[in-house]
Scaffold this active site. Sequence first.
Site, mmCIF file in Angstrom:
data_model
loop_
_atom_site.group_PDB
_atom_site.id
_atom_site.type_symbol
_atom_site.label_atom_id
_atom_site.label_comp_id
_atom_site.label_asym_id
_atom_site.label_seq_id
_atom_site.Cartn_x
_atom_site.Cartn_y
_atom_site.Cartn_z
ATOM 1 N N LYS A 1 89.842 66.156 69.034
ATOM 2 C CA LYS A 1 91.173 66.323 69.608
ATOM 3 C C LYS A 1 92.205 65.711 68.663
ATOM 4 C CE LYS A 1 93.695 65.923 73.953
ATOM 5 N NZ LYS A 1 93.689 65.436 75.348
ATOM 6 N N CYS B 1 100.801 73.275 68.283
ATOM 7 C CA CYS B 1 100.847 72.922 69.698
ATOM 8 C C CYS B 1 102.182 73.409 70.271
ATOM 9 C CB CYS B 1 100.707 71.412 69.884
ATOM 10 S SG CYS B 1 100.629 70.910 71.614
ATOM 11 N N LYS C 1 96.464 75.011 61.227
ATOM 12 C CA LYS C 1 96.308 75.744 62.488
ATOM 13 C C LYS C 1 97.619 76.414 62.852
ATOM 14 C CE LYS C 1 94.212 75.253 67.067
ATOM 15 N NZ LYS C 1 93.563 74.305 68.011
#
Length: 439
Positions: free
Chosen positions: A105, A203, A241
């Site tokens: 995480k 995110c 990402k």
Amino acid sequence: MRRQWLAVLVALIWSRRFTHLRGTNSFAPIKTLPTSVTTQRLKTGAGFLRLVANADHAQGEPDLSVNVNGLHMPNPFVIGSGPPGTNYTVMKRAFDEGWGAVIAKTVSLDAAKVINVTPRYARLRAGANGSAKGQIIGWENIELISDRPLETMLKEFKQLKEEYPDRILIASIMEEYDKAAWEELIDRVEQTGIDAIEINFSCPHGMPERKMGAAVGQDCALLEEVCGWINAKATVPVWAKMTPNITDITQPARVALSSGCEGVSAINTIMSVMGINLKTLRPEPCVEGYSTPGGYSSKAVHPIALGKVMAIAKMMKSEFNDEQYSLSGIGGVETGSDAAEFILLGANTVQVCTGVMMHGYGLVKKLCDELKDFMRMHNFSSIEDFRGASLEYFTTHMDLVRRQQEAIQQRKAIKKGLQSDKDWTGDGFVKESESMVSN
């Protein structure tokens, strides 16, 4: 005669020591990575070997192992960054169950700034809004990055690498727009012995005001600058990402690769509002009567993720050396077939996060079995045998029109039959006659 048979036998044995390279008719010897290579960050293609399948596997079990950016994994299935990689206990469980790699995480320097709420998940089922029955097809989260102290996470990374030295552990990191903070975070995670770093540029919720997550991934100028800081500091492979919450995902992917990243991961969750409770009129997930938009995942996002991965893969194939760079596909993977689709579009690895939350860590065994079934069906012996095989079948709408018009003209020409008596042939006389019969 005996000498001839011996020569044939030797040739057969020798040929089994070689394998076809994907897309060519040539043979090349199997290559293995020196131990030192896996601990160094290499900027040339020499350190980034694509998997070359052992021909022995063609006679037995399909080989699921992959070599990505110098990292060897027993299979392409990777725990995606999120709750399934939130602490030592669950990451250890993932390795014990057989996952190819684990991405922890996301961590940052100051976990004290990370405050989660509960409930923080909401699910969408096939059926009417609010239905308690039906298959779960969508999952929304408003969860933030790790709220555990960085020192605790680093200690657990180190412990995992000591206990599983041959398994791949990847740190996911995210920081504010601060060069020194990025450099410190990279230095500290690398000291634990992690094998690679995935940068969370994606995110979709929480802390955008601090220029974190998607706030960077949606701004190519900012992304280029931050990638420059990261890649100047990092000594292990770096994956960026990507956020799907952008018009053209190839633009930030291109910037990340051009700025030194060895790979990209796509996609992170899609910004969403899961729904409204029609009894209370409040949005879900509901926290003290209120909610906030969150990240959407699970089966419903799979087609969107495939489209984004396809676009990135085509860009990488045309503009970069895909022997050197890697692509990790993410989005709605619950079956081996889901994974096969990502690999057919060019992904080297496939990440699973929500699928683990729904089905548990044992899901990897099902994924491996189903992917092997697919490979047996097509006589593929390795992942590289079919990676990217479907990319060539994507084209533009104008090209589809041209292809269909040409096909129609060819069918019409066949129906018309021979144009002249000189076209008759002896071998095809019957078919030539039938081609001119009226239906």
